[in-house]
Design a protein around this motif. Structure first.
Motif, PDB file in Angstrom:
ATOM      1  N   ASN A 147      22.296 -22.870 -21.236  1.00  0.00           N
ATOM      2  CA  ASN A 147      23.225 -22.249 -20.275  1.00  0.00           C
ATOM      3  C   ASN A 147      23.687 -23.202 -19.170  1.00  0.00           C
ATOM      4  O   ASN A 147      24.041 -22.775 -18.084  1.00  0.00           O
ATOM      5  CB  ASN A 147      22.570 -21.014 -19.657  1.00  0.00           C
ATOM      6  CG  ASN A 147      21.278 -21.384 -18.950  1.00  0.00           C
ATOM      7  OD1 ASN A 147      20.839 -22.530 -19.008  1.00  0.00           O
ATOM      8  ND2 ASN A 147      20.672 -20.417 -18.286  1.00  0.00           N
ATOM      9  N   TYR A 148      23.675 -24.511 -19.468  1.00  0.00           N
ATOM     10  CA  TYR A 148      24.115 -25.476 -18.470  1.00  0.00           C
ATOM     11  C   TYR A 148      25.179 -26.394 -19.055  1.00  0.00           C
ATOM     12  O   TYR A 148      25.004 -26.849 -20.182  1.00  0.00           O
ATOM     13  CB  TYR A 148      22.937 -26.311 -17.968  1.00  0.00           C
ATOM     14  CG  TYR A 148      23.343 -27.424 -17.033  1.00  0.00           C
ATOM     15  CD1 TYR A 148      23.481 -27.184 -15.670  1.00  0.00           C
ATOM     16  CD2 TYR A 148      23.621 -28.699 -17.529  1.00  0.00           C
ATOM     17  CE1 TYR A 148      23.884 -28.201 -14.816  1.00  0.00           C
ATOM     18  CE2 TYR A 148      24.028 -29.716 -16.676  1.00  0.00           C
ATOM     19  CZ  TYR A 148      24.155 -29.459 -15.326  1.00  0.00           C
ATOM     20  OH  TYR A 148      24.556 -30.462 -14.486  1.00  0.00           O
ATOM     21  N   GLY A 168      28.124 -20.420 -21.367  1.00  0.00           N
ATOM     22  CA  GLY A 168      28.582 -20.451 -22.759  1.00  0.00           C
ATOM     23  C   GLY A 168      28.392 -21.797 -23.446  1.00  0.00           C
ATOM     24  O   GLY A 168      28.940 -22.045 -24.513  1.00  0.00           O
ATOM     25  N   ARG A 169      27.592 -22.689 -22.860  1.00  0.00           N
ATOM     26  CA  ARG A 169      27.446 -24.060 -23.386  1.00  0.00           C
ATOM     27  C   ARG A 169      27.129 -24.099 -24.879  1.00  0.00           C
ATOM     28  O   ARG A 169      27.642 -24.945 -25.615  1.00  0.00           O
ATOM     29  CB  ARG A 169      26.339 -24.793 -22.605  1.00  0.00           C
ATOM     30  CG  ARG A 169      26.031 -26.214 -23.106  1.00  0.00           C
ATOM     31  CD  ARG A 169      27.066 -27.197 -22.621  1.00  0.00           C
ATOM     32  NE  ARG A 169      26.970 -28.527 -23.201  1.00  0.00           N
ATOM     33  CZ  ARG A 169      26.217 -29.516 -22.726  1.00  0.00           C
ATOM     34  NH1 ARG A 169      25.471 -29.319 -21.657  1.00  0.00           N
ATOM     35  NH2 ARG A 169      26.210 -30.700 -23.312  1.00  0.00           N
ATOM     36  N   MET A 170      26.267 -23.202 -25.324  1.00  0.00           N
ATOM     37  CA  MET A 170      25.851 -23.249 -26.720  1.00  0.00           C
ATOM     38  C   MET A 170      27.063 -23.157 -27.653  1.00  0.00           C
ATOM     39  O   MET A 170      27.200 -23.937 -28.600  1.00  0.00           O
ATOM     40  CB  MET A 170      24.852 -22.127 -27.006  1.00  0.00           C
ATOM     41  CG  MET A 170      23.938 -22.433 -28.138  1.00  0.00           C
ATOM     42  SD  MET A 170      22.345 -21.599 -27.982  1.00  0.00           S
ATOM     43  CE  MET A 170      22.739 -20.046 -28.713  1.00  0.00           C
ATOM     44  N   GLY A 171      27.950 -22.223 -27.350  1.00  0.00           N
ATOM     45  CA  GLY A 171      29.162 -22.075 -28.161  1.00  0.00           C
ATOM     46  C   GLY A 171      30.069 -23.289 -28.031  1.00  0.00           C
ATOM     47  O   GLY A 171      30.712 -23.715 -28.995  1.00  0.00           O
ATOM     48  N   HIS A 176      24.587 -11.479 -20.172  1.00  0.00           N
ATOM     49  CA  HIS A 176      25.832 -11.780 -19.451  1.00  0.00           C
ATOM     50  C   HIS A 176      27.000 -10.914 -19.932  1.00  0.00           C
ATOM     51  O   HIS A 176      28.058 -10.921 -19.321  1.00  0.00           O
ATOM     52  CB  HIS A 176      26.256 -13.235 -19.676  1.00  0.00           C
ATOM     53  CG  HIS A 176      25.394 -14.243 -18.979  1.00  0.00           C
ATOM     54  ND1 HIS A 176      25.567 -14.564 -17.653  1.00  0.00           N
ATOM     55  CD2 HIS A 176      24.377 -15.014 -19.417  1.00  0.00           C
ATOM     56  CE1 HIS A 176      24.682 -15.498 -17.320  1.00  0.00           C
ATOM     57  NE2 HIS A 176      23.944 -15.780 -18.372  1.00  0.00           N
ATOM     58  N   GLY A 177      26.871 -10.280 -21.084  1.00  0.00           N
ATOM     59  CA  GLY A 177      27.998  -9.541 -21.673  1.00  0.00           C
ATOM     60  C   GLY A 177      28.748 -10.412 -22.669  1.00  0.00           C
ATOM     61  O   GLY A 177      28.602 -11.639 -22.672  1.00  0.00           O
ATOM     62  N   ILE A 206      14.105 -10.380 -21.327  1.00  0.00           N
ATOM     63  CA  ILE A 206      14.658 -11.660 -21.767  1.00  0.00           C
ATOM     64  C   ILE A 206      13.600 -12.512 -22.454  1.00  0.00           C
ATOM     65  O   ILE A 206      13.824 -13.070 -23.522  1.00  0.00           O
ATOM     66  CB  ILE A 206      15.228 -12.461 -20.569  1.00  0.00           C
ATOM     67  CG1 ILE A 206      16.262 -11.629 -19.785  1.00  0.00           C
ATOM     68  CG2 ILE A 206      15.828 -13.783 -21.039  1.00  0.00           C
ATOM     69  CD1 ILE A 206      17.598 -11.442 -20.432  1.00  0.00           C
ATOM     70  N   LYS A 207      12.418 -12.581 -21.836  1.00  0.00           N
ATOM     71  CA  LYS A 207      11.398 -13.487 -22.366  1.00  0.00           C
ATOM     72  C   LYS A 207      10.632 -12.916 -23.547  1.00  0.00           C
ATOM     73  O   LYS A 207       9.813 -13.612 -24.142  1.00  0.00           O
ATOM     74  CB  LYS A 207      10.375 -13.806 -21.271  1.00  0.00           C
ATOM     75  CG  LYS A 207      10.954 -14.439 -20.024  1.00  0.00           C
ATOM     76  CD  LYS A 207       9.807 -14.756 -19.077  1.00  0.00           C
ATOM     77  CE  LYS A 207      10.294 -15.212 -17.729  1.00  0.00           C
ATOM     78  NZ  LYS A 207       9.144 -15.468 -16.824  1.00  0.00           N
TER      79      LYS A 207
END
Ligand code: WT7
Length: 650
Positions: free
Chosen positions: A337-338, A342-345, A369-370, A556-557
Motif C-alpha cells: 500500500n505504498y 493501489g500500488r499492488m495493481g 478501502h472499498g 484485517i490481520k
C-alpha cells in the motif's frame, strides 16, 4: 458443523484447454501418485537435471520411534545449476527476476545469464572467505536481487542458507545464528519498506554482541541505501568489494539429494523456534512441480508472489520453484500500500503480471478501502490469482476474484506450511471447480486425513485434525540439531502420521476447508508465532510475573494478539508500562509480534494443577463470554469474573 459457503466457480473452458492438468488428468494422475508413488515420482524427478539420476525413489518411515524420510537418496545434483545453468542455452537472455523497488521509479530486469554470473561471483567470494559444503550462512536481507543471488550462491557451493526475516529483532537474529552455528551473515546497510529505512546492519551489530553469537566471524554488507553504519574492521566486509573482482564462472558442487539445501526457522506451540531442515532433490522436484501445476505456469508468463524471502513462501515460490522452471519471477522490495493504496495493481500493470500470489491479510486491507482502491490500475494482464498464509474468508475471496481479478481469474487458495516445503492442498486452475474459502483437493502424492482427538481416522464428510498419512518429496527431514524434537512435534500426537496442527473440515465432495490452528500457534497477518515464545519474552521483563497470550479474531490481520499480564510486586498498571511492554516485545522478537491488546490481570484462570486455561482466555479476548463452557475445574472461578469485568478491547 458450521454452514459452508455455497457459491462454486467452475473451471473456465478456455483455461482448461491450455492447462497442464485438466479434470481427467488430475484424477488419473492423483490416483497413480497414491497407488504407485515410486513410479509417479521417478517420472517427476526427470524435471530436474541430475548429475547422477536417482534409482532409489522413496525410502521413508513415519514410525515415531525412528522417523526417517529420504527421497531420491542415491541421486546427485545442484539446486543452483538447476535454477540457472540449465536455462542458459535456451533462455539466457530471458528475464529471470523482475525487481520492483519500494520507490515506484526503481525497477530492474535481470536475465538468466546475469543472474548466473552474479551468483557465480558471490559463490567464488564465499569460497574465498572459507565457506564451503555444509557451512551455514545466515541471510538477513532486504527484498533485493542480492537475496536471491545469495541463496543460489550458497546452494552452488553446498553451503546451507538460513534466511532470517528482515523484520526480526537483533535477539531473534542472534538466536538463529547461534542455533545454526553460522559463521557468516549476509546483510545490507538498510532495507527500505514503505519509504522507511530499517537498520539491518545495526541490528546485526547488536545481535553479534549476544553471548554465543561470536561464532559468526564475518558480515558481508550489501550497500543498499548508503545510510550511515558502524564498521567493525576485520569482521565487516562490503559485498561489492568481495564480489566485483570474482570470476563469473563457478563450478556447481555435486550434492546428494538428501544434503541440506536450507534451514528455515518457524514457530511452534512450545519452545524456541525450530530450524526446519530442507534437503535438495525432493524439495526442488516438489516446488518445481507445484509451481508449474498450481499456477499453471507457462513459458513467458510473468509471475508475482508478494511474500518476503524470509518466509518459506519466498523460498519456494519466489526463488526455487519459478527459477527451476525457467520462469520470470517478480520480486518486490516494498509493501502493498505504498506510496498509494493501489500500488499492488499498479505493479501488476507496470510489469504485465499474469499470475498474482498474495495473502488474505493484504486482500482484506485493500477491501477495507472499498472497490475504488483499485481504480488506478486495470489488471487486465492477470489470468490467475493465488492466496496463501491463512484461511481466506469467502467475502475476501469474492472481493479478490471480482475486484482484483475482474471476475475472470480463478483463485487458487493454497494450503501448506514451512514444514511442507511446498503447497499440499490447492485447486489446479484447469481441473478444480472452486468453492470460496476452501483449499479444495490434495496435490499429487499428498494423502491428507482427518482424525478425531483420539487419532481415529474419519471417513467421508468430517471435521477434526488435519494429518498427512505418508511422506512427500518436499517435507522437511528434521529440525536442525534436534531430530528427537522433530519426531516428537510432528509424529507423536497421532503416531505414524504427520500432524499439521491445523483443524479441518472435509465436505461431501471431498473438499478440504482449513479452520485454523488447533494448537497454541497464532497466525497474525499470515505471520506464524508461538504464544509460548511471546510469553517467555514477556516474563523476561522484571515487571511481569506471569503472562498468557492468545489470539482473537481481527478484521484485517485474521488474528490479533491479546496479552494478559500479571505484574510483580512493586509494579502498577500504567500507560507507560503498557508502552514499555509493547516496545519490549518489539525488541525481543520483532514488530510482527506487537500486541494489539494488553489486559492487566490480578490473576489468571488456572486448573487445580496450575495449568492456565487458555480456552477461557480466548473466549474473553473474543468477547464470547456467554459460552465459557465448563469452568468447574478452575482453582478459583472468581478470577474469570474479574477478567471479564476488566476486559480490555471493548
Ligand atoms: C500455517 C503455516 C506456507 C505458507 C505460508 C505460511 C496457515 C497457510 C493457509 C491456507 C488456511 C493456511 C495454517 C498453517 N495457512 N496457508 N491457504 N488456508 N490456512 O507458512 O508460517 O509455516 O504457517 O499457516 O494454519 O498451519 P507457515
Amino acid at each position: 458443523m458450521t454452514e459452508l459457503h455455497k457459491n462454486t466457480y467452475s473451471v473456465p473452458e478456455a483455461l482448461a484447454k491450455n492447462a497442464w492438468i485438466d479434470k481427467a488428468k488430475y484424477e488419473a494422475l492423483y490416483r497413480q501418485s497414491i497407488e504407485d508413488p515410486e513410479g509417479y515420482w521417478a517420472e517427476q524427478a526427470k524435471r530436474l537435471d541430475w548429475i547422477k539420476a536417482p534409482t532409489k525413489i522413496k525410502n521413508s518411515s513415519l514410525d515415531p520411534k525412528s522417523v526417517d524420510i529420504r527421497w531420491f537418496e542415491d541421486g546427485t545434483l545442484n539446486a543452483s545449476a538447476n535454477c540457472l545453468d540449465r536455462h542458459l542455452e535456451t533462455r539466457g537472455d530471458q528475464t529471470a527476476i523482475i525487481w520492483e523497488g519500494d520507490d515506484p521509479s526503481e525497477s530492474q530486469n535481470i536475465t538468466y545469464r546475469e543472474l548466473h554470473a552474479r551468483t557465480c561471483q558471490l559463490a567464488n567470494a564465499l569460497k574465498a572467505l572459507g565457506i564451503g559444503k555444509g557451512d551455514v550462512v545466515t541471510l538477513y536481507m532486504p527484498m533485493i536481487p542480492e537475496a536471491a543471488v545469495a541463496m543460489l550462491a550458497c546452494a552452488r557451493i553446498g553451503a546451507v542458507h538460513s534466511v532470517v526475516f528482515g523484520g526480526f529483532s537483533p535477539d531473534a537474529v542472534a538466536q538463529r545464528v547461534i542455533g545454526a552455528q553460522s559463521k557468516l551473515i549476509i546483510t545490507a546497510d538498510e532495507s527500505v519498506r514503505g519509504g522507511k529505512q530499517v537498520p539491518l546492519k545495526d541490528n546485526v551489530d547488536a545481535a553479534l554482541t549476544r553471548q554465543g553469537a561470536e561464532v559468526c566471524e564475518k558480515v558481508l554488507v550489501v550497500k543498499r541505501t548508503g545510510g550511515e553504519i558502524d564498521w567493525h574492521a576485520g569482521r565487516d566486509l562490503w559485498y561489492h568489494e568481495q564480489v566485483d573482482g570474482q570470476s563469473t564462472e563457478c563450478v556447481a558442487e555435486e550434492m546428494g539429494a538428501e544434503d541440506p539445501l536450507f534451514i528455515l526457522y518457524t514457530s511452534g506451540s512450545t519452545g524456541a523456534p525450530k530450524g526446519m531442515k530442507h534437503t535438495t532433490g525432493g524439495y526442488l522436484t516438489y516446488v518445481s512441480l507445484t509451481h508449474q501445476y498450481v499456477f499453471d505456469y507457462h513459458d513467458g508468463d510473468i509471475y508475482w508472489c508478494t511474500a518476503d524471502v524470509g518466509w518459506v513462501t519466498g523460498h519456494s515460490y519466489i526463488v526455487y520453484g519459478p527459477l527451476a522452471n525457467g520462469g520470470t519471477t517478480l520480486m518486490f522490495e516494498g509493501v502493498p500500500n505504498y506510496p498509494t493504496p493501489g500500488r499492488m495493481g499498479e505493479v501488476v500493470d507496470k510489469h504485465r503480471v499474469n499470475i498474482l500470489y498474495t495473502a488474505p491479510t493484504a486482500i482484506r486491507a485493500l477491501r477495507a478501502h472499498g472497490d475504488d482502491v483499485m481504480a488506478s490500475s486495470t489488471r487486465e494482464s492477470l489470468r490467475l490469482l493465488g492466496s496463501v498464509g491463512e484461511p481466506i474468508n469467502p467475502e475476501a475471496w469474492e472481493w479478490y476474484y471480482r475486484v482484483i481479478g475482474n471476475s475472470k481469474c480463478p483463485v487458487v487458495d493454497t494450503w501448506w506450511q514451512t514444514e511442507n516445503g511446498g503447497i499440499l492442498i490447492a485447486p489446479l486452475p484447469g481441473a478444480t471447480d472452486l468453492k470460496p474459502g476452501s483449499a479444495t483437493l490434495p496435490l499429487f502424492g499428498v494423502r491428507p486425513g482427518i482424525v478425531d482427538n483420539d487419532g481415529n481416522l474419519l471417513e467421508g464428510a468430517a471435521e477434526g485434525n488435519l494429518v498427512i498419512l505418508d511422506s512427500w518429496p518436499g517435507i522437511a527431514r528434521s529440525i536442525w540439531g534436534d531430530h528427537e524434537r522433530f519426531t516428537q512435534t510432528y509424529f507423536s500426537t497421532y503416531p505414524g502420521m504427520y500432524f499439521t496442527g491445523d483443524g479441518c473440515r472435509r465436505d461431501e465432495d471431498g473438499y478440504y476447508w482449513i479452520t485454523g490452528r488447533v494448537d497454541d500457534v497464532l497466525n497474525v497477518s499470515g505471520h506464524r508465532m508461538g504464544t509460548a515464545e511471546i510469553e517467555s519474552a514477556l516474563v523476561a521483563h522484571d515487571a511481569v510475573a506471569e503472562a498468557a497470550v492468545v489470539g482473537f479474531p481481527h478484521d484485517i490481520k485474521g488474528q490479533g494478539i491479546y496479552i494478559y499480564v500479571t505484574l510483580t510486586e512493586g509494579h502498577e498498571p500504567s500507560e507507560e508500562l503498557q508502552k514499555e511492554l509493547v516496545k519490549w516485545i518489539r525488541t525481543e522478537i520483532g514488530p510482527i509480534a506487537s500486541p494489539d491488546v494488553i489486559q492487566w490481570a490480578a490473576d489468571l484462570p488456572k486448573t487445580r494443577s496450575g495449568k492456565i486455561m487458555r480456552r477461557i482466555l480466548r473466549k474473553i479476548a473474543a468477547n464470547e463470554t456467554d459460552g465459557l463452557g465448563d469452568t468447574s475445574t478452575l482453582a478459583d472461578p472468581s478470577v474469570v469474573d474479574e477478567l471479564i469485568e476488566h476486559r480490555a478491547n471493548r
